[in-house]
Design a protein around this motif. Structure first.
Motif, mmCIF file in Angstrom:
data_model
loop_
_atom_site.group_PDB
_atom_site.id
_atom_site.type_symbol
_atom_site.label_atom_id
_atom_site.label_comp_id
_atom_site.label_asym_id
_atom_site.label_seq_id
_atom_site.Cartn_x
_atom_site.Cartn_y
_atom_site.Cartn_z
ATOM 1 N N PRO A 266 4.810 0.936 -3.469
ATOM 2 C CA PRO A 266 5.516 1.041 -1.289
ATOM 3 C C PRO A 266 5.426 0.408 -0.999
ATOM 4 O O PRO A 266 5.289 -1.142 -0.725
ATOM 5 N N PHE A 267 6.591 0.203 0.188
ATOM 6 C CA PHE A 267 7.177 -0.299 1.087
ATOM 7 C C PHE A 267 8.223 -1.079 0.627
ATOM 8 O O PHE A 267 9.133 -2.047 1.822
ATOM 9 N N ARG A 268 8.746 -0.756 -0.398
ATOM 10 C CA ARG A 268 9.686 -2.131 -0.967
ATOM 11 C C ARG A 268 11.330 -0.623 -1.433
ATOM 12 O O ARG A 268 10.381 -0.034 -3.046
ATOM 13 N N SER A 269 12.114 -1.059 -0.594
ATOM 14 C CA SER A 269 13.386 -0.281 -1.777
ATOM 15 C C SER A 269 13.650 -1.042 -2.614
ATOM 16 O O SER A 269 13.549 -1.750 -2.757
ATOM 17 N N PRO B 203 0.153 5.220 -7.031
ATOM 18 C CA PRO B 203 -0.459 5.173 -5.692
ATOM 19 C C PRO B 203 -1.686 4.030 -5.295
ATOM 20 O O PRO B 203 -2.775 4.606 -6.650
ATOM 21 N N PRO B 204 -1.632 2.777 -4.664
ATOM 22 C CA PRO B 204 -3.362 2.165 -4.764
ATOM 23 C C PRO B 204 -4.015 3.257 -3.969
ATOM 24 O O PRO B 204 -4.889 2.849 -3.682
ATOM 25 N N GLU B 205 -3.397 4.309 -3.206
ATOM 26 C CA GLU B 205 -4.633 4.575 -2.139
ATOM 27 C C GLU B 205 -4.449 6.531 -2.458
ATOM 28 O O GLU B 205 -2.863 6.602 -2.293
ATOM 29 N N THR B 206 -4.987 6.637 -1.760
ATOM 30 C CA THR B 206 -4.723 8.361 -1.965
ATOM 31 C C THR B 206 -4.475 8.632 -0.691
ATOM 32 O O THR B 206 -5.499 8.093 0.905
ATOM 33 N N ARG B 207 -3.020 9.419 0.121
ATOM 34 C CA ARG B 207 -3.094 9.650 1.185
ATOM 35 C C ARG B 207 -2.013 10.114 0.628
ATOM 36 O O ARG B 207 -1.260 10.442 -0.139
ATOM 37 N N VAL C 227 -2.673 11.143 -5.133
ATOM 38 C CA VAL C 227 -3.757 10.460 -5.650
ATOM 39 C C VAL C 227 -4.067 8.630 -6.815
ATOM 40 O O VAL C 227 -3.154 9.103 -7.712
ATOM 41 N N LYS C 228 -4.937 8.016 -5.576
ATOM 42 C CA LYS C 228 -4.680 6.903 -6.501
ATOM 43 C C LYS C 228 -5.259 7.485 -8.200
ATOM 44 O O LYS C 228 -6.573 7.951 -8.409
ATOM 45 N N CYS D 212 9.061 4.750 -1.186
ATOM 46 C CA CYS D 212 8.492 5.751 -1.233
ATOM 47 C C CYS D 212 7.834 4.154 0.295
ATOM 48 O O CYS D 212 7.262 3.268 0.053
ATOM 49 N N TRP D 213 6.684 4.815 1.115
ATOM 50 C CA TRP D 213 5.877 4.406 2.155
ATOM 51 C C TRP D 213 4.802 5.268 2.613
ATOM 52 O O TRP D 213 4.434 6.251 2.394
#
Length: 365
Positions: free
Chosen positions: A270-273, A290-294, A340-341, A364-365
């Motif tokens: 996430p947040f790294r192209s 994913p490091p967290e569910t969102r 989902v984490k 992804c972000w």
């Protein structure tokens, strides 16, 4: 004297060719036309056989004003032919694969066996536009009869994105149009002129076809009896493909779906192209944990036409979650998905073409 043709033919639904914005550069348009219906590589296509008593079509009973229900369910021996043909395509070593499922909601391909409704299939990822309780493929006659196994191979070819070979502009076929219309109007097809034109006489765009050279031996080639083809001269007495996968069929499908590379795809953090560095028709795969569910957003950047697909791993197998095709538009693909984490996801990006001077990337972000 015209010999009556008895071959049963696949009848694709009459749909317009993919439409794109006016003014696109020729190279960009060519890439879009050629790839718009193809799946991303390494897709697992799940197929389901309709088997419920309520699955069927309501058709009119001629001359009575009444209707009756015709089932979509098929006998095991019919299903087995289709299973064997899925396996034959997969055994070519293609990057994609097929898996039978017992739940229609898990299937991209949903198969019926309504007798009298013809044999047909959606083409490539057009299957994703079909309602959950509708067929994407049908077999309308006995697949166990001599010579009919090729029907199943043919329809699966459509499901992979292939079109009718005899409609290739490279074929150079000069038809006796009225003889074709008359022949198809009779048994066993009973086609009207529109259906005959769409499935036989209509020439495809040169960028849509399966290859730049006509292959009369292709599984996607119809057989034709004497009196329908005027040129090439050697086919005036009829054209009779073997009903098996040809060398060109194998070459085409392996070009679009090359064998998957075994190593684990790189992580999309996430947040790294992640730069893509792809050529036309090439694909990049990434894994997302994913490091967290969102809700996450997955998007591409740069002057390019791409198709982006997100898969969720379930029981060790990637399942289609969502996707977007930005081909021919001024925007980039942007997908929102609830991740989902603790679960694993795959992001696959295939490039149609790039037209700018900058880099293309995904994030992804």
């Amino acid at each position: 004297m015209l010999i009556v043709m008895t071959a049963r033919y696949c009848s694709l639904a009459q749909q317009p060719a993919p439409a794109f914005a006016a003014g696109l550069a020729a190279e960009r348009l060519s890439a879009l036309i050629g790839g718009s219906r193809m799946w991303v590589n390494s897709t697992v296509l799940h197929y389901y056989f309709f088997d419920d008593d309520t699955d069927g079509s309501v058709i009119a009973v001629p001359g009575t004003g009444a209707t009756r229900r015709v089932s979509w369910a098929g006998a095991k021996e019919q299903q087995d032919v289709v299973r064997e043909c899925f396996q034959e395509w997969q055994d070519l070593g293609i990057g994609g694969s097929f898996a039978e499922v017992g739940d229609r909601s898990e299937a991209e391909l949903r198969i019926g066996f309504q007798l009298g409704d013809g044999s047909w299939s959606t083409v490539g990822k057009d299957a994703l536009r079909v309602g959950l309780h509708e067929r994407t493929m049908n077999f309308g006659w006995d697949l166990t009869a001599p010579g009919e196994r090729g029907t199943a191979l043919h329809e699966i070819g459509h499901a992979l994105g292939m079109l009718h070979e005899h409609q290739s502009p490279f074929a150079g076929i000069h038809w006796d149009d009225e003889a074709v219309y008359a022949d198809l109007a009779g048994p066993p097809n009973f086609w009207n002129r529109d259906r005959t034109f769409f499935n036989i006489l209509r020439k495809l765009d040169r960028d849509e076809v399966n290859g730049s050279v006509w292959d009369p031996h292709s599984i996607m080639q119809y057989p034709f009896s004497s009196g329908l083809i005027l040129e090439p001269e050697q086919y005036r007495a009829g054209l009779h493909p073997p009903g098996t996968l040809s060398a060109a069929d194998k070459e085409f499908v392996l070009r679009w779906y090359p064998p998957a590379v075994p190593p684990r795809p790189p992580a999309l953090v996430p947040f790294r192209s992640a730069p893509l560095g792809l050529g036309p028709g090439e694909q990049a795969d990434f894994v997302v944990e994913p490091p967290e569910t969102r809700e996450y957003t997955v998007g591409t950047f740069g002057d390019s036409d791409t198709v982006v697909v997100v898969f969720e791993e379930r029981d060790g197998e990637p399942r289609y979650l969502t996707g977007q095709d930005d081909g021919g538009t001024p925007r980039n693909a942007t997908i929102k998905a609830h991740l989902v984490k603790g679960r694993r996801y795959f992001v696959r990006v295939r490039l149609y073409s790039g037209w700018g001077s900058g880099e293309t990337a995904v994030m992804c972000w």
